[in-house]
Design a protein around this motif. Structure first.
Motif, PDB file in Angstrom:
ATOM      1  N   SER A 167     -13.940  -0.417  20.323  1.00  0.00           N
ATOM      2  CA  SER A 167     -14.150  -0.274  19.003  1.00  0.00           C
ATOM      3  C   SER A 167     -14.462  -1.689  18.202  1.00  0.00           C
ATOM      4  N   ILE A 168     -14.621  -2.559  19.040  1.00  0.00           N
ATOM      5  CA  ILE A 168     -14.679  -4.011  18.697  1.00  0.00           C
ATOM      6  C   ILE A 168     -16.276  -4.333  18.853  1.00  0.00           C
ATOM      7  N   HIS A 169     -16.981  -4.190  17.772  1.00  0.00           N
ATOM      8  CA  HIS A 169     -18.477  -4.698  17.848  1.00  0.00           C
ATOM      9  C   HIS A 169     -18.553  -5.813  16.975  1.00  0.00           C
ATOM     10  N   ILE A 170     -18.025  -6.966  17.543  1.00  0.00           N
ATOM     11  CA  ILE A 170     -17.987  -8.223  16.992  1.00  0.00           C
ATOM     12  C   ILE A 170     -18.556  -9.327  17.864  1.00  0.00           C
ATOM     13  N   PRO A 171     -19.497 -10.243  17.999  1.00  0.00           N
ATOM     14  CA  PRO A 171     -19.859 -10.982  19.048  1.00  0.00           C
ATOM     15  C   PRO A 171     -18.519 -11.758  19.334  1.00  0.00           C
TER      16      PRO A 171
END
Length: 228
Positions: A167-171
């Protein structure tokens, strides 16, 4: 928040928060502070009960450290930051990313683990033995009690499921040493489960940010240039 966290601050620009490992303090990142303050607002934070930050009365857990970080950012009016976490700091950063993803611009995870099984057994077994010994003396000595709490973080935490990371959609940059105390397979599992995360393994042990800072900073710098 029952306490205010101690921190060192240098530079201006995008906030760049550094989270140290178990039993350490913000001084661990001396080479990152020196390098990155030229382009970023670097804040090296002492975790609750570490360095110059008071212990307070709240629980001594990764979950509480996540809330402390959230309160810290709110106190300073920081709505979004680059977060670089090392070891337990990386575990705090992962949990923070799961709960407060909108507050992270870029995530850098150095030597983190999802659970105690990610630590090589040659390292983990002495930690477990130390925890049992300090637990036995915790009622008689404040030092033993403090050490029990620190070791307890490594024996009982973190508890993150690999699929939660999806669920982590961070660079995200996942970085570790070739001779890290975290198994390579475990580090790869973290990188694999964070969508589009970059994995970087550089020569060195668990303490690459401090011991081979030039190579470490270069990897982080290159990554930041590609995502910011």
């Amino acid at each position: 928040m029952d306490i205010s966290l101690y921190y060192q601050e240098r530079g201006t620009g995008i906030p760049f928060i550094l989270l140290h490992g178990n039993g350490e303090n913000g001084e661990y990142f001396i080479h990152q502070i020196e390098h990155f303050y030229k382009n970023y607002r670097v804040l090296a934070v002492d975790t609750r009960g570490h360095g110059k930050s008071p212990r307070g009365t709240a629980p001594f857990t990764i979950e509480q450290f996540v809330e402390d970080l959230n309160d810290f950012m709110n106190e300073l009016g920081i709505s979004e930051a680059i977060i670089l976490g090392f070891s337990d700091g990386a575990n705090i950063a992962m949990k923070f990313a799961l709960k407060y993803p909108h507050k992270i611009k870029v995530l850098i995870l150095n030597g983190g683990n999802l659970n105690p099984r990610g630590v090589k057994r040659t390292i983990q077994i002495p930690i477990e033995i130390g925890y049992k010994i300090t637990k036995a003396f915790a009622g008689k000595s404040e030092d033993a009690k403090r050490n029990m709490k620190l070791l307890g973080l490594m024996v009982n935490e973190p508890n993150i499921k690999a699929d939660e990371l999806q669920s982590i959609h961070i660079p995200t940059l996942v970085i570790a040493g070739t001779k890290d105390m975290i198994t390579l397979a475990h580090t790869k599992e973290i990188a694999k489960n964070i969508p589009n995360a970059k994995l970087s393994i550089i020569e060195g042990n668990h303490f690459i940010a401090n011991k081979v800072s030039k190579e470490f900073n270069k990897e982080v710098e290159i990554f930041l240039q590609t995502v910011i």
